[in-house]
Design a protein around this motif. Structure first.
Motif, PDB file in Angstrom:
ATOM      1  N   SER A  95       0.309  -1.235   0.233  1.00  0.00           N
ATOM      2  CA  SER A  95       0.494  -0.052   0.336  1.00  0.00           C
ATOM      3  C   SER A  95       1.192   1.325  -0.029  1.00  0.00           C
ATOM      4  O   SER A  95       0.318   2.740  -0.037  1.00  0.00           O
ATOM      5  N   ALA A  96       1.712   1.263  -0.029  1.00  0.00           N
ATOM      6  CA  ALA A  96       2.990   2.054   0.420  1.00  0.00           C
ATOM      7  C   ALA A  96       4.219   2.448  -1.007  1.00  0.00           C
ATOM      8  O   ALA A  96       4.958   1.087  -1.223  1.00  0.00           O
ATOM      9  N   LEU A  97       5.027   3.305  -0.920  1.00  0.00           N
ATOM     10  CA  LEU A  97       6.363   3.966  -1.846  1.00  0.00           C
ATOM     11  C   LEU A  97       6.986   4.143  -0.648  1.00  0.00           C
ATOM     12  O   LEU A  97       6.452   4.547   0.175  1.00  0.00           O
ATOM     13  N   ALA A  98       8.283   4.148  -0.882  1.00  0.00           N
ATOM     14  CA  ALA A  98       9.266   4.769  -0.326  1.00  0.00           C
ATOM     15  C   ALA A  98      10.049   5.303  -1.265  1.00  0.00           C
ATOM     16  O   ALA A  98       9.959   4.605  -2.501  1.00  0.00           O
ATOM     17  N   LEU A  99      10.419   6.371  -0.892  1.00  0.00           N
ATOM     18  CA  LEU A  99      11.965   7.302  -1.764  1.00  0.00           C
ATOM     19  C   LEU A  99      13.455   6.596  -0.496  1.00  0.00           C
ATOM     20  O   LEU A  99      13.343   6.477   0.771  1.00  0.00           O
ATOM     21  N   SER A 100      14.742   6.723  -1.495  1.00  0.00           N
ATOM     22  CA  SER A 100      16.133   6.511  -0.446  1.00  0.00           C
ATOM     23  C   SER A 100      16.983   6.754  -1.037  1.00  0.00           C
ATOM     24  O   SER A 100      17.039   7.074  -2.708  1.00  0.00           O
ATOM     25  N   VAL A 101      17.401   7.050  -0.643  1.00  0.00           N
ATOM     26  CA  VAL A 101      18.931   7.613  -0.695  1.00  0.00           C
ATOM     27  C   VAL A 101      19.844   6.488  -0.610  1.00  0.00           C
ATOM     28  O   VAL A 101      21.255   7.510  -0.550  1.00  0.00           O
ATOM     29  N   ASP A 102      20.018   5.642  -0.515  1.00  0.00           N
ATOM     30  CA  ASP A 102      21.130   4.766  -0.952  1.00  0.00           C
ATOM     31  C   ASP A 102      21.966   4.538  -1.750  1.00  0.00           C
ATOM     32  O   ASP A 102      21.610   5.661  -2.743  1.00  0.00           O
TER      33      ASP A 102
END
Length: 194
Positions: A95-102
């Motif tokens: 149900s959700a997205l995420a943003l990453s700075v990996d």
């Protein structure tokens, strides 16, 4: 007489593109049905050091709502969501997205592999991955992850791509469930309506 081939029940569509991708995505997004019952998540390799207007530009001809992802954004059917510059776009849950700075993957952030791999982890066989034109090996590991989770990968034919390197690399590394011209890909997208 053979029974018709049944279309798999996709729950999410993930798309990756690089060199030549703006033109390819314009055509692909314009072909999406207005009643598409699943979300579409897109990574286009972008410069990391400036804002992007790509969602606005490509949204002009797409029948669905098109926007740029925000962290923890709900995953909504019938929408197209782009990774923003300098962030990897990930499927965090059903149900959700995420943003990453990996770290960048193959010099790219956003990169295609993290999106495809996270979608495969969450949705398994419900993933349709589409890999378009591009000039790196990004997407190869992601296509492999999608296919090993039971999802499908449709890859633009290298002969049809503006830059054949990315689709050819993915085919060599992971194979595909279909290798299609952009025109054929667009026709297949129309068949994903409710």
């Amino acid at each position: 007489m053979d029974a018709p081939v049944e279309q798999p029940e996709f729950e999410v569509i993930v798309v990756g593109a690089s060199a030549g991708g703006v033109s390819a995505l314009q055509q692909l997004l314009a072909a999406l049905p207005a009643d598409l019952p699943m979300p579409v998540l897109v990574v286009l390799h972008l410069p990391r050091d400036r804002p992007s207007r790509i969602a606005d530009l490509l949204g002009l001809r797409c029948p669905l709502a098109v926007g740029e992802a925000e962290d923890k954004q709900p995953l909504a059917p019938g929408t197209v969501t782009f990774a923003p510059p300098d962030y990897h776009l990930l499927v965090e849950s059903r149900s959700a997205l995420a943003l990453s700075v990996d770290a960048p993957v193959l010099f790219s952030r956003p990169a295609i592999d993290p999106l495809f791999e996270s979608a495969a982890e969450v949705f398994g066989s419900g993933v349709l991955a589409i890999l378009l034109t591009g000039a790196s090996n990004d997407g190869s590991a992601g296509v492999a992850a999608v296919r090993s989770a039971g999802g499908q990968a449709w890859i633009q034919s290298p002969d049809d791509a503006y830059s054949p390197i990315m689709p050819a690399a993915a085919l060599a590394h992971a194979g595909a469930d279909a290798v299609l011209t952009l025109t054929s890909l667009c026709s297949r997208m129309k068949g994903l309506a409710r």
